[in-house]
Design a protein around this motif. Structure first.
Motif, mmCIF file in Angstrom:
data_model
loop_
_atom_site.group_PDB
_atom_site.id
_atom_site.type_symbol
_atom_site.label_atom_id
_atom_site.label_comp_id
_atom_site.label_asym_id
_atom_site.label_seq_id
_atom_site.Cartn_x
_atom_site.Cartn_y
_atom_site.Cartn_z
ATOM 1 N N LYS A 118 0.821 -1.211 0.000
ATOM 2 C CA LYS A 118 0.000 0.000 0.000
ATOM 3 C C LYS A 118 0.855 1.261 0.000
ATOM 4 C CE LYS A 118 -3.659 0.000 2.633
ATOM 5 N NZ LYS A 118 -4.569 0.093 3.813
ATOM 6 N N VAL A 119 1.931 1.263 0.789
ATOM 7 C CA VAL A 119 2.786 2.457 0.880
ATOM 8 C C VAL A 119 4.166 2.226 0.267
ATOM 9 C CG1 VAL A 119 1.585 3.324 2.918
ATOM 10 C CG2 VAL A 119 3.571 1.834 3.202
ATOM 11 N N ARG A 120 4.400 1.005 -0.226
ATOM 12 C CA ARG A 120 5.663 0.663 -0.888
ATOM 13 C C ARG A 120 6.872 0.802 0.020
ATOM 14 N NH1 ARG A 120 4.521 -2.228 -5.460
ATOM 15 N NH2 ARG A 120 2.770 -1.275 -6.548
ATOM 16 N N ARG A 121 6.718 0.460 1.283
ATOM 17 C CA ARG A 121 7.843 0.446 2.203
ATOM 18 C C ARG A 121 7.449 -0.346 3.442
ATOM 19 N NH1 ARG A 121 10.637 4.506 3.344
ATOM 20 N NH2 ARG A 121 11.266 3.613 5.335
ATOM 21 N N GLU A 122 8.411 -0.531 4.360
ATOM 22 C CA GLU A 122 8.121 -1.267 5.581
ATOM 23 C C GLU A 122 7.227 -0.440 6.505
ATOM 24 O OE1 GLU A 122 11.153 -1.115 4.259
ATOM 25 O OE2 GLU A 122 11.373 -3.220 3.674
ATOM 26 N N GLY A 123 6.419 -1.144 7.265
ATOM 27 C CA GLY A 123 5.545 -0.460 8.208
ATOM 28 C C GLY A 123 4.739 -1.446 9.019
ATOM 29 N N VAL A 124 3.777 -0.925 9.766
ATOM 30 C CA VAL A 124 2.886 -1.765 10.555
ATOM 31 C C VAL A 124 1.445 -1.422 10.196
ATOM 32 C CG1 VAL A 124 4.499 -2.042 12.473
ATOM 33 C CG2 VAL A 124 2.862 -0.146 12.505
ATOM 34 N N ASN A 125 0.581 -2.413 10.304
ATOM 35 C CA ASN A 125 -0.836 -2.245 10.019
ATOM 36 C C ASN A 125 -1.570 -1.873 11.300
ATOM 37 O OD1 ASN A 125 -3.718 -3.362 10.005
ATOM 38 N ND2 ASN A 125 -3.213 -3.523 7.837
ATOM 39 N N LEU A 126 -2.346 -0.796 11.232
ATOM 40 C CA LEU A 126 -3.176 -0.364 12.351
ATOM 41 C C LEU A 126 -4.630 -0.338 11.896
ATOM 42 C CD1 LEU A 126 -1.074 2.665 13.663
ATOM 43 C CD2 LEU A 126 -1.178 0.388 14.681
ATOM 44 N N GLN A 127 -5.511 -0.909 12.681
ATOM 45 C CA GLN A 127 -6.940 -0.891 12.398
ATOM 46 C C GLN A 127 -7.606 0.209 13.229
ATOM 47 O OE1 GLN A 127 -8.662 -3.226 10.079
ATOM 48 N NE2 GLN A 127 -6.496 -3.084 9.522
ATOM 49 N N VAL A 128 -8.462 0.982 12.564
ATOM 50 C CA VAL A 128 -9.098 2.138 13.193
ATOM 51 C C VAL A 128 -10.613 1.947 13.165
ATOM 52 C CG1 VAL A 128 -9.391 4.644 13.130
ATOM 53 C CG2 VAL A 128 -7.219 3.619 12.401
ATOM 54 N N ILE A 129 -11.247 2.086 14.318
ATOM 55 C CA ILE A 129 -12.707 2.024 14.413
ATOM 56 C C ILE A 129 -13.201 3.359 14.967
ATOM 57 C CG2 ILE A 129 -14.709 0.859 15.397
ATOM 58 C CD1 ILE A 129 -13.040 -1.632 15.741
ATOM 59 N N THR A 130 -14.184 3.937 14.278
ATOM 60 C CA THR A 130 -14.757 5.199 14.731
ATOM 61 C C THR A 130 -16.273 5.093 14.797
ATOM 62 O OG1 THR A 130 -15.163 6.274 12.586
ATOM 63 C CG2 THR A 130 -12.913 6.388 13.470
ATOM 64 N N ALA A 131 -16.878 6.038 15.515
ATOM 65 C CA ALA A 131 -18.328 6.190 15.473
ATOM 66 C C ALA A 131 -18.700 6.799 14.126
ATOM 67 C CB ALA A 131 -18.779 7.089 16.620
ATOM 68 N N GLU A 132 -20.010 6.883 13.858
ATOM 69 C CA GLU A 132 -20.449 7.348 12.538
ATOM 70 C C GLU A 132 -20.016 8.775 12.234
ATOM 71 O OE1 GLU A 132 -24.022 7.715 15.361
ATOM 72 O OE2 GLU A 132 -22.337 6.368 14.998
ATOM 73 N N GLU A 133 -19.819 9.605 13.281
ATOM 74 C CA GLU A 133 -19.401 10.994 13.047
ATOM 75 C C GLU A 133 -17.881 11.139 13.011
ATOM 76 O OE1 GLU A 133 -19.305 10.604 17.506
ATOM 77 O OE2 GLU A 133 -20.493 9.817 15.848
ATOM 78 N N GLY A 134 -17.148 10.049 13.227
ATOM 79 C CA GLY A 134 -15.698 10.082 13.144
ATOM 80 C C GLY A 134 -14.989 10.065 14.477
ATOM 81 N N ARG A 135 -15.732 10.030 15.574
ATOM 82 C CA ARG A 135 -15.082 9.972 16.902
ATOM 83 C C ARG A 135 -14.344 8.651 17.054
ATOM 84 N NH1 ARG A 135 -17.327 7.776 21.462
ATOM 85 N NH2 ARG A 135 -19.356 7.779 20.397
ATOM 86 N N LEU A 136 -13.059 8.734 17.412
ATOM 87 C CA LEU A 136 -12.244 7.536 17.539
ATOM 88 C C LEU A 136 -12.737 6.667 18.687
ATOM 89 C CD1 LEU A 136 -9.738 5.897 16.659
ATOM 90 C CD2 LEU A 136 -8.412 7.235 18.312
ATOM 91 N N LEU A 137 -12.999 5.388 18.388
ATOM 92 C CA LEU A 137 -13.404 4.430 19.401
ATOM 93 C C LEU A 137 -12.265 3.505 19.785
ATOM 94 C CD1 LEU A 137 -16.919 3.381 18.011
ATOM 95 C CD2 LEU A 137 -16.431 5.025 19.841
ATOM 96 N N TRP A 138 -11.486 3.065 18.782
ATOM 97 C CA TRP A 138 -10.441 2.078 19.067
ATOM 98 C C TRP A 138 -9.357 2.142 18.010
ATOM 99 C CZ3 TRP A 138 -8.910 -3.038 17.271
ATOM 100 C CH2 TRP A 138 -8.158 -3.765 18.216
ATOM 101 N N LEU A 139 -8.131 1.963 18.474
ATOM 102 C CA LEU A 139 -6.953 1.893 17.610
ATOM 103 C C LEU A 139 -6.214 0.617 17.976
ATOM 104 C CD1 LEU A 139 -5.175 3.294 15.467
ATOM 105 C CD2 LEU A 139 -4.047 4.534 17.326
ATOM 106 N N SER A 140 -5.978 -0.225 16.998
ATOM 107 C CA SER A 140 -5.493 -1.578 17.274
ATOM 108 C C SER A 140 -4.003 -1.624 17.597
ATOM 109 C CB SER A 140 -5.744 -2.467 16.047
ATOM 110 O OG SER A 140 -4.786 -2.188 15.029
ATOM 111 N N PRO A 141 -3.561 -2.729 18.186
ATOM 112 C CA PRO A 141 -2.121 -3.003 18.260
ATOM 113 C C PRO A 141 -1.546 -3.124 16.850
ATOM 114 C CG PRO A 141 -3.342 -4.431 19.749
ATOM 115 C CD PRO A 141 -4.358 -3.750 18.881
ATOM 116 N N ALA A 142 -0.233 -3.005 16.758
ATOM 117 C CA ALA A 142 0.434 -3.036 15.454
ATOM 118 C C ALA A 142 0.647 -4.474 14.984
ATOM 119 C CB ALA A 142 1.777 -2.318 15.543
ATOM 120 N N LEU A 143 0.353 -4.705 13.710
ATOM 121 C CA LEU A 143 0.659 -5.958 13.037
ATOM 122 C C LEU A 143 1.599 -5.659 11.870
ATOM 123 C CD1 LEU A 143 -2.855 -7.707 12.899
ATOM 124 C CD2 LEU A 143 -0.910 -8.317 14.353
ATOM 125 N N PRO A 144 2.316 -6.653 11.344
ATOM 126 C CA PRO A 144 3.201 -6.396 10.195
ATOM 127 C C PRO A 144 2.462 -5.704 9.056
ATOM 128 C CG PRO A 144 3.604 -8.583 11.063
ATOM 129 C CD PRO A 144 2.411 -8.049 11.806
#
Length: 249
Positions: A118-144
């Protein structure tokens, strides 16, 4: 070498919150910096991603001391982060949630699986869950970073937990095949054209998902997630710390 004062675009409310968390958990071990300055040091690291050498020079402490203060404060903040179930049960049960994945780039990983197409380099995957208006509910641990979003969602238990809580999830094409209560755009079959009603449905879906993309932009304002100079394992703690900062302010 010379030092200079510099601004950090973090609200004073956040600085006060981190300071109070450090005061509440203050131990008997003497520290060269008080809670207020340790909070400043940590927020500068997360927001601006200055090196520990820069932090040490700016705060008049040793490099090892700067590393210890920052990592200790991050761990303390991470301990306050809500779990996935806590975050989702605090959300209104009659609503839906938004799910998306992002890659936080890192410059210290050469291990297999961390290269993200996706970004053409090394990194970690983060999953983001928000409410319908965009309020952050959860940010996941890092995966490869090379892991696909739908697989990451399964590993974190997002799909299963949302199904158990009867929460509808709006996600992009990266989550096709997730099943359950996950709704993704209608996919066009090879050599065919989508009917107008499906195109309209996809446009509505995209507009409803726009808030989660804006929230990811806000998360990326914490420059620790831009070409991080730290171990991917430490990005899990950083993600939890930032979840705490964004949840309780």
């Amino acid at each position: 070498m010379f030092t200079y004062p510099a601004a950090c675009d973090v609200e004073l409310e956040l600085l006060e919150m981190v300071t109070m968390a450090l005061v509440a958990l203050e131990g008997e071990r003497p520290c060269k910096l008080g809670p207020h300055d340790r909070a400043r040091c940590t927020l500068v690291y997360l927001r601006k991603h200055d090196t520990f050498e820069q932090l040490a020079a700016g705060f008049g402490i040793g490099v090892a001391t700067a590393w210890r203060y920052v990592n200790d404060t991050i761990e303390r903040l991470a301990a306050f982060a809500p779990s996935l179930t806590e975050a989702l049960t605090s959300h209104h049960a009659d609503s839906y949630v938004l799910l998306d994945g992002t890659v936080a780039e890192t410059g210290r990983v050469a291990a297999a699986g961390h290269f993200s197409g996706k970004v053409r380099r090394e990194g970690v995957n983060l999953q983001v869950i928000t409410a319908e208006e965009g309020r952050l509910l959860w940010l996941s641990p890092a995966l490869p970073g090379g892991i696909h979003d739908v697989k990451a969602a399964r590993e974190h238990g997002i799909i299963e937990t949302c199904a158990q809580l009867d929460l509808v999830v709006l996600a992009d094409k990266g989550y096709q095949g997730a099943c359950g209560a996950v709704i993704t755009p209608i996919k066009r079959r090879p050599d065919t054209e989508l009917p107008d009603k499906h195109k309209k449905s996809n446009r509505v879906h995209a507009s409803l998902r726009a808030p989660v993309e804006r929230t990811i932009s806000r998360i990326k304002q914490w420059r620790i997630f831009r070409h991080a100079r730290t171990s991917p394992n430490r990005l899990t703690s950083a993600a939890a710390a930032i979840l705490t900062l964004m949840t309780y302010t």
